[in-house]
Design a protein around this motif. Sequence first.
Motif, PDB file in Angstrom:
ATOM      1  N   GLU A 240       0.549  -1.260  -0.168  1.00 28.37           N
ATOM      2  CA  GLU A 240       0.197  -0.281  -0.202  1.00 28.37           C
ATOM      3  C   GLU A 240       0.269   1.156  -0.026  1.00 28.37           C
ATOM      4  O   GLU A 240       0.109   2.316  -0.599  1.00 28.37           O
ATOM      5  N   GLU A 241       1.769   1.229   0.737  1.00 23.90           N
ATOM      6  CA  GLU A 241       2.859   2.655   0.538  1.00 23.90           C
ATOM      7  C   GLU A 241       3.635   2.341  -0.059  1.00 23.90           C
ATOM      8  O   GLU A 241       3.384   3.532  -0.796  1.00 23.90           O
ATOM      9  N   ALA A 242       4.181   1.449  -0.361  1.00 25.86           N
ATOM     10  CA  ALA A 242       4.693   1.683  -1.679  1.00 25.86           C
ATOM     11  C   ALA A 242       3.754   2.439  -3.518  1.00 25.86           C
ATOM     12  O   ALA A 242       4.172   3.525  -4.161  1.00 25.86           O
ATOM     13  N   ARG A 243       2.653   2.594  -3.220  1.00 32.88           N
ATOM     14  CA  ARG A 243       1.763   2.615  -4.441  1.00 32.88           C
ATOM     15  C   ARG A 243       1.196   3.805  -4.440  1.00 32.88           C
ATOM     16  O   ARG A 243       1.046   4.216  -5.708  1.00 32.88           O
ATOM     17  N   ALA A 244       1.414   4.043  -3.659  1.00 30.37           N
ATOM     18  CA  ALA A 244       1.044   5.638  -2.995  1.00 30.37           C
ATOM     19  C   ALA A 244       2.098   6.377  -3.361  1.00 30.37           C
ATOM     20  O   ALA A 244       1.793   7.477  -3.815  1.00 30.37           O
ATOM     21  N   ALA A 245       2.810   5.737  -3.174  1.00 27.69           N
ATOM     22  CA  ALA A 245       4.182   6.372  -3.392  1.00 27.69           C
ATOM     23  C   ALA A 245       4.785   6.178  -5.120  1.00 27.69           C
ATOM     24  O   ALA A 245       4.749   7.508  -5.590  1.00 27.69           O
ATOM     25  N   ASN A 249       4.040   9.966  -6.965  1.00 30.95           N
ATOM     26  CA  ASN A 249       5.809  10.255  -8.153  1.00 30.95           C
ATOM     27  C   ASN A 249       5.910   9.523  -9.454  1.00 30.95           C
ATOM     28  O   ASN A 249       6.799   8.698  -8.898  1.00 30.95           O
ATOM     29  N   PRO A 250       5.176   9.837 -10.384  1.00 27.64           N
ATOM     30  CA  PRO A 250       4.800   8.651 -11.534  1.00 27.64           C
ATOM     31  C   PRO A 250       6.448   8.674 -11.861  1.00 27.64           C
ATOM     32  O   PRO A 250       6.324   7.975 -12.988  1.00 27.64           O
ATOM     33  N   ASP A 251       7.328   9.888 -12.336  1.00 33.50           N
ATOM     34  CA  ASP A 251       8.373   9.949 -13.268  1.00 33.50           C
ATOM     35  C   ASP A 251       9.760  10.093 -12.140  1.00 33.50           C
ATOM     36  O   ASP A 251      10.936   9.159 -11.589  1.00 33.50           O
ATOM     37  N   ASP A 252       9.095   8.783 -10.537  1.00 35.63           N
ATOM     38  CA  ASP A 252       9.638   8.298  -9.584  1.00 35.63           C
ATOM     39  C   ASP A 252      10.527   6.936  -9.872  1.00 35.63           C
ATOM     40  O   ASP A 252       9.147   5.849  -9.808  1.00 35.63           O
ATOM     41  N   VAL A 253      11.537   6.296 -10.554  1.00 36.96           N
ATOM     42  CA  VAL A 253      11.662   4.933 -11.312  1.00 36.96           C
ATOM     43  C   VAL A 253      11.686   3.771 -10.211  1.00 36.96           C
ATOM     44  O   VAL A 253      11.432   3.484 -10.359  1.00 36.96           O
ATOM     45  N   GLN A 254      12.568   4.266  -9.146  1.00 34.54           N
ATOM     46  CA  GLN A 254      12.812   3.074  -7.905  1.00 34.54           C
ATOM     47  C   GLN A 254      11.333   3.141  -7.259  1.00 34.54           C
ATOM     48  O   GLN A 254      11.098   2.065  -7.876  1.00 34.54           O
ATOM     49  N   ALA A 255       9.742   3.739  -7.388  1.00 37.49           N
ATOM     50  CA  ALA A 255       8.862   3.532  -6.967  1.00 37.49           C
ATOM     51  C   ALA A 255       8.057   3.132  -7.626  1.00 37.49           C
ATOM     52  O   ALA A 255       7.606   2.269  -7.745  1.00 37.49           O
ATOM     53  N   GLN A 256       8.134   2.517  -9.041  1.00 30.52           N
ATOM     54  CA  GLN A 256       7.640   2.802 -10.530  1.00 30.52           C
ATOM     55  C   GLN A 256       8.267   0.723 -10.114  1.00 30.52           C
ATOM     56  O   GLN A 256       7.018   0.193 -10.265  1.00 30.52           O
ATOM     57  N   LEU A 257       9.644   0.852 -10.134  1.00 32.62           N
ATOM     58  CA  LEU A 257      10.269  -0.526 -10.026  1.00 32.62           C
ATOM     59  C   LEU A 257       9.845  -1.359  -9.012  1.00 32.62           C
ATOM     60  O   LEU A 257      10.124  -2.576  -9.280  1.00 32.62           O
ATOM     61  N   THR A 258       9.975  -0.381  -7.758  1.00 28.58           N
ATOM     62  CA  THR A 258       9.571  -1.555  -6.634  1.00 28.58           C
ATOM     63  C   THR A 258       7.237  -2.021  -6.126  1.00 28.58           C
ATOM     64  O   THR A 258       7.615  -2.971  -6.555  1.00 28.58           O
ATOM     65  N   VAL A 259       7.089  -1.277  -7.216  1.00 27.25           N
ATOM     66  CA  VAL A 259       5.259  -1.331  -6.959  1.00 27.25           C
ATOM     67  C   VAL A 259       5.113  -2.912  -8.522  1.00 27.25           C
ATOM     68  O   VAL A 259       4.766  -3.584  -7.863  1.00 27.25           O
ATOM     69  N   ALA A 260       5.931  -2.096  -9.424  1.00 26.39           N
ATOM     70  CA  ALA A 260       6.052  -3.661 -10.213  1.00 26.39           C
ATOM     71  C   ALA A 260       7.083  -5.261  -9.759  1.00 26.39           C
ATOM     72  O   ALA A 260       6.229  -6.306 -10.203  1.00 26.39           O
TER      73      ALA A 260
END
Length: 321
Positions: A240-245, A249-260
């Motif tokens: 849930e925290e990862a999805r919110a982040a 921040n749609p251009d935060d690469v690390q955040a997108q990688l984590t959700v994937a």
Amino acid sequence: MTTGSFGSAEPQEPTAQEHIPASVRSAPDLSQMGGGTVAGDGPAAQQGGRPSYRRDITDTQQFQEVAQLSGQGPVIFALYRGSDQEASNGVKDLESFIDQAGGRLLLAAVDIERSPEIAQAFQAQSSLTVVAMLGGRPAPMYDAPVPAEQAQALLGQVLQLAQQAQLTGTFEPVATQGEAEPEPLSPLHQKAQDALEAGDCDVAAEAYRKAIAEKPGDRDAKVGLARVGLLSRVKDENLEEARAAAAQNPDDVQAQLTVADLDVTGGHVEDAFQRLIRLIQRSDAQTKNTVRERLLELFDVVGAEDPRVISARAALMRALF
């Protein structure tokens, strides 16, 4: 050799063939290249328990699936008349050499007497037509049975072309020949398994890295390393925290990688792939490469033959090129 059978082919009718990619006019003719062989002593009888990398294609949907796999490594299409013993033996020779390549090549065998629509799309008229496909691009090899040594040498040239095109992925075995008992794990693979059971991802990863260093073609070790890497990355993450982040921040690469990563772990494979492909489409060159590498790791985790991977690999190629 006649190369017009595929190098300049166009789809004939908008029927079943509309699902088959059109051939590429600039495909290299491998029969004109010299040197290079696939490792092996010759077409020997299949040994019990040897992995097989032959897929028998019977319809255009299967053809399309296998053609997309050429985005990860060379696929060798052998179109043959099943009633012709010499042609059938030529396919068996190819199968033997390709099996010896340990997953660096995949054989797609098509009995054109049973699947004439595929033969028509390739404009294959002889008893045996062999074409390599790399990244969706066909490269004619030969259109009549040839000596086994010549077929082996041409496969070596295919691997050289694949290396130049950076199409160096490996394929999962399609099946295992014979009824051999499962072989025991090698010491390094056993060490990795024991470490995973103990919850020590670092030790497992190091064991797999050593296995790859000793045998670069060790597909199981590469897949194991990818899966260990995924487990290591997600073990302390909160979905849930990862999805919110990622949403904030749609251009935060690390955040997108984590959700994937979390999506793949949770079984939402297509969501993970689509997220990363969209990120590649809107990113600069450096970010594209970072995301591409993660996506390839996740392909290994899910499995190269999985339809979701096949579809995503095609979408990745479109996003990159």
